[in-house]
Motif scaffolding. Structure first.
Motif, PDB file in Angstrom:
ATOM      1  N   ALA A 129      34.515  40.561  47.346  1.00  0.00           N
ATOM      2  CA  ALA A 129      34.210  39.720  48.506  1.00  0.00           C
ATOM      3  C   ALA A 129      34.468  38.242  48.202  1.00  0.00           C
ATOM      4  O   ALA A 129      34.913  37.491  49.072  1.00  0.00           O
ATOM      5  N   TRP A 130      34.196  37.791  46.952  1.00  0.00           N
ATOM      6  CA  TRP A 130      34.365  36.399  46.598  1.00  0.00           C
ATOM      7  C   TRP A 130      35.792  36.042  46.193  1.00  0.00           C
ATOM      8  O   TRP A 130      36.164  34.869  46.183  1.00  0.00           O
ATOM      9  N   LEU A 131      36.610  37.006  45.849  1.00  0.00           N
ATOM     10  CA  LEU A 131      37.961  36.732  45.370  1.00  0.00           C
ATOM     11  C   LEU A 131      38.799  35.931  46.367  1.00  0.00           C
ATOM     12  O   LEU A 131      39.435  34.936  45.973  1.00  0.00           O
ATOM     13  N   PRO A 132      38.845  36.262  47.646  1.00  0.00           N
ATOM     14  CA  PRO A 132      39.640  35.432  48.579  1.00  0.00           C
ATOM     15  C   PRO A 132      39.128  33.998  48.682  1.00  0.00           C
ATOM     16  O   PRO A 132      39.924  33.053  48.789  1.00  0.00           O
ATOM     17  N   LEU A 133      37.819  33.814  48.619  1.00  0.00           N
ATOM     18  CA  LEU A 133      37.275  32.454  48.705  1.00  0.00           C
ATOM     19  C   LEU A 133      37.634  31.629  47.476  1.00  0.00           C
ATOM     20  O   LEU A 133      37.985  30.445  47.578  1.00  0.00           O
ATOM     21  N   VAL A 134      37.584  32.231  46.312  1.00  0.00           N
ATOM     22  CA  VAL A 134      37.932  31.525  45.078  1.00  0.00           C
ATOM     23  C   VAL A 134      39.415  31.220  45.042  1.00  0.00           C
ATOM     24  O   VAL A 134      39.825  30.134  44.609  1.00  0.00           O
ATOM     25  N   ARG A 135      40.227  32.130  45.501  1.00  0.00           N
ATOM     26  CA  ARG A 135      41.681  31.866  45.525  1.00  0.00           C
ATOM     27  C   ARG A 135      42.005  30.717  46.447  1.00  0.00           C
ATOM     28  O   ARG A 135      42.900  29.904  46.157  1.00  0.00           O
ATOM     29  N   ARG A 136      41.335  30.606  47.576  1.00  0.00           N
ATOM     30  CA  ARG A 136      41.583  29.479  48.483  1.00  0.00           C
ATOM     31  C   ARG A 136      41.156  28.165  47.843  1.00  0.00           C
ATOM     32  O   ARG A 136      41.793  27.134  48.022  1.00  0.00           O
ATOM     33  N   LYS A 137      40.047  28.197  47.119  1.00  0.00           N
ATOM     34  CA  LYS A 137      39.502  26.981  46.527  1.00  0.00           C
ATOM     35  C   LYS A 137      40.337  26.528  45.323  1.00  0.00           C
ATOM     36  O   LYS A 137      40.651  25.352  45.180  1.00  0.00           O
ATOM     37  N   LEU A 138      40.711  27.456  44.435  1.00  0.00           N
ATOM     38  CA  LEU A 138      41.397  27.096  43.198  1.00  0.00           C
ATOM     39  C   LEU A 138      42.906  27.167  43.296  1.00  0.00           C
ATOM     40  O   LEU A 138      43.599  26.611  42.458  1.00  0.00           O
TER      41      LEU A 138
END
Length: 96
Positions: free
Chosen positions: A74-83
């Motif tokens: 669930a967090w992987l797409p959010l982290v990819r957008r951020k980093l």
């Protein structure tokens, strides 16, 4: 001949499951039937209790791992957008 009131108490023989006053053959039979019905109703449940006690911690570990994997996905797409994309080239956009 029946014993007198002053003599020693009589001994009941071949009584199953009961002791003391009022425990006769009927009480012993009732106790035996109760024990047999409980054994049939449980049908080996006493062996399932240790199995249940041993399997619950293992199931909790599997549940914890599954929840961690789900949280990571669930967090992987959010982290990819951020980093960013981590050096992976972006997909070309399709023309419509």
């Amino acid at each position: 001949p029946s014993p007198s009131t002053g003599s020693a108490a009589t001994v009941e023989r071949f009584t199953v499951g009961g002791s003391g006053a009022g425990s006769g053959a009927a009480s012993g039979l009732a106790d035996s039937l109760l024990a047999a019905s409980v054994a049939l109703a449980l049908n080996g449940f006493d062996w399932q209790i240790p199995g249940l006690a041993l399997s619950v911690p293992g199931l909790l570990v599997i549940l914890a791992i599954t929840l961690q994997l789900g949280g990571g996905l669930a967090w992987l797409p959010l982290v990819r957008r951020k980093l960013g994309a981590f050096g992976v080239p972006a997909r070309p956009k399709r023309r419509r």
